[in-house]
Scaffold this active site. Structure first.
Site, PDB file in Angstrom:
ATOM      1  N   GLY A  13       0.335  -0.962   0.341  1.00 30.91           N
ATOM      2  CA  GLY A  13       0.306   0.150   0.137  1.00 30.91           C
ATOM      3  C   GLY A  13       0.937   1.690   0.136  1.00 30.91           C
ATOM      4  N   GLN A  18       3.073  10.402   1.288  1.00 32.81           N
ATOM      5  CA  GLN A  18       4.374   9.609   0.973  1.00 32.81           C
ATOM      6  C   GLN A  18       4.724  10.142  -0.500  1.00 32.81           C
ATOM      7  OE1 GLN A  18       2.691   5.368   2.026  1.00 32.81           O
ATOM      8  NE2 GLN A  18       5.577   5.068   2.245  1.00 32.81           N
ATOM      9  N   CYS A  53       7.893  -1.022   4.774  1.00 32.51           N
ATOM     10  CA  CYS A  53       7.397   0.482   4.849  1.00 32.51           C
ATOM     11  C   CYS A  53       8.380   1.298   3.522  1.00 32.51           C
ATOM     12  CB  CYS A  53       7.355   1.788   5.941  1.00 32.51           C
ATOM     13  SG  CYS A  53       6.782   3.501   4.963  1.00 32.51           S
ATOM     14  N   LEU A  54       7.191   2.329   2.526  1.00 26.43           N
ATOM     15  CA  LEU A  54       8.109   2.101   1.172  1.00 26.43           C
ATOM     16  C   LEU A  54       8.890   3.667   1.248  1.00 26.43           C
ATOM     17  CD1 LEU A  54       5.617   1.722  -1.369  1.00 26.43           C
ATOM     18  CD2 LEU A  54       7.296   0.492  -0.891  1.00 26.43           C
ATOM     19  N   HIS A  95      -1.631   0.754   8.435  1.00 24.64           N
ATOM     20  CA  HIS A  95      -0.199   0.993   8.401  1.00 24.64           C
ATOM     21  C   HIS A  95      -0.800   2.511   7.589  1.00 24.64           C
ATOM     22  CE1 HIS A  95       3.979   0.442   7.201  1.00 24.64           C
ATOM     23  NE2 HIS A  95       3.584   2.006   5.979  1.00 24.64           N
ATOM     24  N   GLU A  96      -1.101   2.085   6.034  1.00 25.98           N
ATOM     25  CA  GLU A  96      -1.817   3.364   4.618  1.00 25.98           C
ATOM     26  C   GLU A  96      -2.121   4.826   5.661  1.00 25.98           C
ATOM     27  OE1 GLU A  96       0.468   3.377   3.084  1.00 25.98           O
ATOM     28  OE2 GLU A  96       0.710   1.514   2.740  1.00 25.98           O
ATOM     29  N   HIS A  99      -0.420   6.291   8.311  1.00 27.16           N
ATOM     30  CA  HIS A  99       0.435   7.084   7.494  1.00 27.16           C
ATOM     31  C   HIS A  99      -0.565   8.707   7.519  1.00 27.16           C
ATOM     32  CE1 HIS A  99       4.214   6.015   5.729  1.00 27.16           C
ATOM     33  NE2 HIS A  99       3.761   4.654   5.883  1.00 27.16           N
TER      34      HIS A  99
HETATM   35 ZN   LIG Z   1       4.440   2.803   4.540  1.00 29.49          ZN
END
Ligand SMILES: [Zn+2]
Length: 129
Positions: A13, A18, A53-54, A95-96, A99
């Site tokens: 995701g 981000q 995480c990206l 998680h998203e 953010h």
């Molecule tokens: Zn993340």
């Protein structure tokens, strides 16, 4: 957002902030291709899994999250969306959404492990400058 997410093998995701978009939007690869603005309706159960995480390449940590999540949202065309996620999908949603609220997965890591991660994060920041 989707191209950024698909460029990464760990990308389940992605949240708009981000990639520099200051909107309450996320995309989830397991579920649907279009961005949506999620609201958590209910959480249930508990599970601990390794998470990445990206925004933090190469860093993973065990994070405790709800095992099930029910999320509602509006799609791009304004149509109502309801997602009932379990396991990886539930984790990705939480998680998203974190953010969007300025919370990172490393915020759940405590004590010694966080100190170790902090060193890695510093290296990461330097390599990005
Ligand atoms: Zn993340």
């Amino acid at each position: 957002m989707l191209s950024t997410m698909h460029a990464s093998p760990i990308g389940v995701g992605l949240a708009a902030p981000q990639v520099g978009i200051l909107k309450r939007l996320i995309v989830i690869d397991l579920n649907r291709e279009e961005p949506f603005n999620p609201e958590i309706q209910s959480l249930a159960g508990e599970t601990i899994e390794e998470e990445g995480c990206l925004s933090f390449p190469g860093i993973t940590a065990d994070v405790k999250r709800a095992a099930k999540a029910v999320v509602t949202a509006q799609g791009i065309d304004g149509e109502p969306i309801r997602i009932e996620g379990e396991d990886l999908l539930a984790r990705a949603l939480q998680h998203e959404i974190d953010h969007l609220n300025g919370i990172l997965f490393i915020d759940y890591v405590s004590g010694l492990k966080r100190q170790l991660l902090r060193g890695k994060l510093r290296k990461l920041q330097q390599s990005q400058q």
